[in-house]
Design a protein around this motif. Structure first.
Motif, PDB file in Angstrom:
ATOM      1  N   VAL A  73       0.926  -1.387  -0.160  1.00  0.00           N
ATOM      2  CA  VAL A  73      -0.105  -0.182  -0.050  1.00  0.00           C
ATOM      3  C   VAL A  73       0.949   1.293   0.049  1.00  0.00           C
ATOM      4  O   VAL A  73       0.264   2.354  -0.487  1.00  0.00           O
ATOM      5  CB  VAL A  73      -0.851   0.110   1.301  1.00  0.00           C
ATOM      6  N   GLU A  74       2.172   1.193   0.405  1.00  0.00           N
ATOM      7  CA  GLU A  74       2.980   2.129   0.309  1.00  0.00           C
ATOM      8  C   GLU A  74       3.387   2.723  -0.983  1.00  0.00           C
ATOM      9  O   GLU A  74       3.967   3.627  -1.053  1.00  0.00           O
ATOM     10  CB  GLU A  74       4.265   2.140   1.149  1.00  0.00           C
ATOM     11  N   LEU A  75       3.139   1.942  -2.062  1.00  0.00           N
ATOM     12  CA  LEU A  75       3.694   2.040  -3.282  1.00  0.00           C
ATOM     13  C   LEU A  75       2.663   2.215  -4.294  1.00  0.00           C
ATOM     14  O   LEU A  75       1.478   1.739  -4.305  1.00  0.00           O
ATOM     15  CB  LEU A  75       4.568   0.934  -3.989  1.00  0.00           C
ATOM     16  N   ARG A  76       2.913   3.354  -5.027  1.00  0.00           N
ATOM     17  CA  ARG A  76       1.989   3.572  -6.362  1.00  0.00           C
ATOM     18  C   ARG A  76       2.216   2.884  -7.502  1.00  0.00           C
ATOM     19  O   ARG A  76       3.073   2.535  -7.819  1.00  0.00           O
ATOM     20  CB  ARG A  76       1.993   5.178  -6.525  1.00  0.00           C
ATOM     21  N   LYS A  77       1.222   2.285  -7.957  1.00  0.00           N
ATOM     22  CA  LYS A  77       1.262   1.614  -9.066  1.00  0.00           C
ATOM     23  C   LYS A  77       1.269   2.660 -10.657  1.00  0.00           C
ATOM     24  O   LYS A  77       1.692   2.237 -11.572  1.00  0.00           O
ATOM     25  CB  LYS A  77      -0.066   0.784  -9.609  1.00  0.00           C
ATOM     26  N   ASP A  78       0.948   3.666 -10.416  1.00  0.00           N
ATOM     27  CA  ASP A  78       1.089   4.735 -11.538  1.00  0.00           C
ATOM     28  C   ASP A  78       2.472   5.194 -11.709  1.00  0.00           C
ATOM     29  O   ASP A  78       2.646   6.019 -12.577  1.00  0.00           O
ATOM     30  CB  ASP A  78       0.300   5.696 -11.426  1.00  0.00           C
ATOM     31  N   LYS A  79       3.604   5.126 -10.934  1.00  0.00           N
ATOM     32  CA  LYS A  79       4.681   5.678 -10.938  1.00  0.00           C
ATOM     33  C   LYS A  79       5.706   4.606 -11.150  1.00  0.00           C
ATOM     34  O   LYS A  79       5.584   3.474 -10.566  1.00  0.00           O
ATOM     35  CB  LYS A  79       4.983   6.411  -9.728  1.00  0.00           C
ATOM     36  N   PRO A  80       6.874   4.881 -11.746  1.00  0.00           N
ATOM     37  CA  PRO A  80       7.985   3.983 -11.841  1.00  0.00           C
ATOM     38  C   PRO A  80       8.418   3.578 -10.589  1.00  0.00           C
ATOM     39  O   PRO A  80       8.462   4.352  -9.614  1.00  0.00           O
ATOM     40  CB  PRO A  80       8.901   4.592 -12.650  1.00  0.00           C
ATOM     41  N   VAL A  81       9.001   2.319 -10.541  1.00  0.00           N
ATOM     42  CA  VAL A  81       9.594   1.869  -9.023  1.00  0.00           C
ATOM     43  C   VAL A  81      11.046   1.390  -9.442  1.00  0.00           C
ATOM     44  O   VAL A  81      11.426   0.715 -10.414  1.00  0.00           O
ATOM     45  CB  VAL A  81       8.967   0.526  -8.584  1.00  0.00           C
ATOM     46  N   TYR A  82      11.932   2.025  -8.963  1.00  0.00           N
ATOM     47  CA  TYR A  82      13.242   1.752  -9.061  1.00  0.00           C
ATOM     48  C   TYR A  82      13.831   0.980  -7.640  1.00  0.00           C
ATOM     49  O   TYR A  82      13.740   1.524  -6.859  1.00  0.00           O
ATOM     50  CB  TYR A  82      14.281   2.969  -9.068  1.00  0.00           C
ATOM     51  N   LEU A  83      14.222  -0.361  -7.923  1.00  0.00           N
ATOM     52  CA  LEU A  83      14.620  -1.236  -6.959  1.00  0.00           C
ATOM     53  C   LEU A  83      16.288  -1.372  -6.719  1.00  0.00           C
ATOM     54  O   LEU A  83      16.590  -1.586  -7.613  1.00  0.00           O
ATOM     55  CB  LEU A  83      13.868  -2.519  -7.183  1.00  0.00           C
ATOM     56  N   TYR A  84      16.532  -1.489  -5.635  1.00  0.00           N
ATOM     57  CA  TYR A  84      17.919  -2.162  -5.696  1.00  0.00           C
ATOM     58  C   TYR A  84      18.302  -2.843  -4.023  1.00  0.00           C
ATOM     59  O   TYR A  84      17.364  -2.711  -3.344  1.00  0.00           O
ATOM     60  CB  TYR A  84      18.723  -1.060  -5.577  1.00  0.00           C
ATOM     61  N   GLY A  85      19.122  -3.927  -4.308  1.00  0.00           N
ATOM     62  CA  GLY A  85      19.345  -4.583  -3.103  1.00  0.00           C
ATOM     63  C   GLY A  85      21.046  -4.695  -3.026  1.00  0.00           C
ATOM     64  O   GLY A  85      21.363  -3.686  -3.509  1.00  0.00           O
TER      65      GLY A  85
END
Length: 123
Positions: A73-85
């Protein structure tokens, strides 16, 4: 012995299938490409809090992979998501989870945080 060979072939086949399937929804970006886009996106560090506190990319939010399903719920589906580990493993796993829940524009940092040479914030 024959059973072991069959099991190994099945495991390799599944791994190869997942790898190529993942490439259809997850873009792996070089550090330069990542820098160009992450300020307009949701920048998510999927490492555990102690790893995040020891240093993270400036502006990143910490949503550990272990908590991701409960914090969608903290993330929006209409914006790009940039992930890293730390490397690409956890960010790729996070992308699979997000894709399964309808997120479309998914990107990961090539080589993960251990290859990052940009600005770092420490808590």
């Amino acid at each position: 012995m024959k059973f072991l060979v069959i099991a190994l072939v099945i495991l390799v086949t599944i791994s190869v299938f997942r790898y190529f399937r993942q490439r259809t929804f997850l873009k792996t970006l070089t550090e330069t490409q990542f820098i160009e886009g992450y300020r307009k996106a949701q920048l998510i560090d999927v490492r555990e809090p102690q790893e995040f506190n020891s240093g993270h990319i400036l502006g990143a939010r910490n949503i550990p992979l272990s908590q991701l399903k409960h914090r969608l719920v903290e993330l929006r589906k209409d914006k790009p998501v940039y992930l890293y580990g730390q490397s690409e493993f956890r960010s790729a796993r996070a992308a699979q989870i997000l894709h399964k829940h309808g997120y479309q524009d998914l990107n990961q940092l090539k080589g993960g945080f251990k290859k990052w040479t940009g600005k770092v914030k420490r808590s």
